[in-house]
Design a protein around this motif. Structure first.
Motif: not given
Length: 374
Positions: A234-238
């Motif tokens: 989730e962090r990498n995509y955001v």
């Protein structure tokens, strides 16, 4: 004091009344000429017609991406599948939309525009998009002389808006599917490497298993690692797609808390958990390999399900716009508003004519003094 002011007001009113009466022929001629010219101009200038269409946004495109990112709506991040009116308004006011509209209806010739930027300005001035709230909005277009063409343009705008929204939705679904696919492939490669390492370790040491008590520790670590991997996805995509510092900091804080818990399980021992740090070196190596494999299997299974869901989402993307009120051919002109324009013109004609008569009288009465000043 008040009586003196009232007296001056009456005197001024009488003065202007006498002024109007003494110049009634001139005033009448001015009003008649201006009125006739205004009417002629209003009859000659082209009529403009406005056609409208009302659209509602349906909640049909529920994808794994939108489910994952739904909590971002409070942070102001919009998705086409999420159905924000502002997003569709932005789509309508894009160069791509303007170019399609110009190509379909030849607006460069209609507006006699030499440059494409001039066509864009004309379209922007005549295209009106209104947010009606409750996930509905209205598209309006103002067109000269041809009410049927105005309705055709609004219908074309709706059709093209639907196409652009679908293009964006499919691109988002495809990008998300590719992202999960690459991450799943990396996890599989790591899992295969861990399995090979365990096989070599077992061959070298002869250790095949340890006490069942260690399974509780491994299972707890696996669940924590799974949750941390999910947060990292989730962090990498955001971070790549939206660059939202506040949300990234929040996710990293959660990752740190989970990481701290993992380290605690590794170093703390009680009746339930066996700390890996206290196990003899070879046993610890064995457990670490088993832990990595178990975590890899859980994460791999999790990503495989996400990947399959992303594949389905990519195939089922469809329109979530519904034309509630189709564009109709307007019968009443939108502009010019002849009565209003005529009233405004005559009102200012009266003011300017009275000012002119008063100035002319002042000049005649003070002609000698004004010549001396000059």
């Amino acid at each position: 004091m008040d009586s003196q002011s009232d007296k001056e007001t009456k005197n001024n009113a009488m003065f202007f009344l006498r002024l109007v009466i003494s110049n009634w022929k001139l005033l009448f001629g001015i009003y008649a000429i201006v009125g006739i010219l205004t009417v002629i101009i209003l009859l000659v200038i082209p009529k403009w017609y406005k056609s409208d269409a009302t659209i509602v946004i349906l909640d049909e495109n529920k994808t794994s991406l939108s489910s994952l990112m739904s909590e971002f709506s409070s942070l102001g991040l919009n998705f086409a599948g999420g159905g924000e009116v502002a997003t569709y308004i932005e789509y309508l006011h894009t160069n791509k939309m303007y170019d399609r509209l110009n190509e379909e209806f030849g607006l460069a010739e209609v507006y006699k525009a030499e440059y494409r930027e001039d066509v864009y300005e004309e379209i922007f001035e005549n295209l009106i998009v209104t947010d009606n709230e409750n996930k509905t909005f209205t598209i309006s277009y103002i067109y000269k002389e041809d009410p049927e063409k105005a309705a055709e343009i609004v219908d074309f705008l709706y059709q093209e808006l639907d196409k652009i929204a679908l293009e964006v939705d499919k691109a988002e679904a495809s990008n998300f599917r590719t992202y999960i696919e690459n991450y799943y492939r990396d996890i599989q490669n790591n899992l295969n490497a861990d399995e090979d390492s365990l096989a070599r370790f077992q061959t070298r040491t002869g250790i095949l298993d340890l006490e069942a008590q260690l399974g509780v520790t491994i299972s707890g670590l696996a669940e924590l690692e799974k949750e941390r991997i999910s947060l990292e996805i989730e962090r990498n995509y955001v971070e790549n797609a939206f660059q939202n510092p506040s949300r990234i900091n929040e996710i990293e804080s959660r990752i740190k808390a989970i990481t701290d818990k993992i380290e605690q399980l590794k170093s703390t021992q009680n009746n339930t958990f066996v700390a890996l740090d206290y196990i003899p070196e070879q046993g610890a190596d064995f457990l670490r390999l088993r832990r990595d494999i178990l975590v890899g299997e859980k994460v791999s299974e999790f990503l495989r399900l996400q990947y399959e869901q992303a594949l389905l989402d990519e195939q089922k993307i469809n329109s979530n716009l519904y034309l509630v009120d189709p564009p109709s051919v307007p019968e009443k002109r939108y502009k010019p508003q002849r009565t209003r324009i005529l009233f405004i013109v005559m009102f200012f004609t009266v003011l300017l004519s009275l000012f002119y008569i008063r100035a002319d009288l002042f000049y005649k009465n003070n002609q000698q003094a004004l010549k001396e000043l000059l």
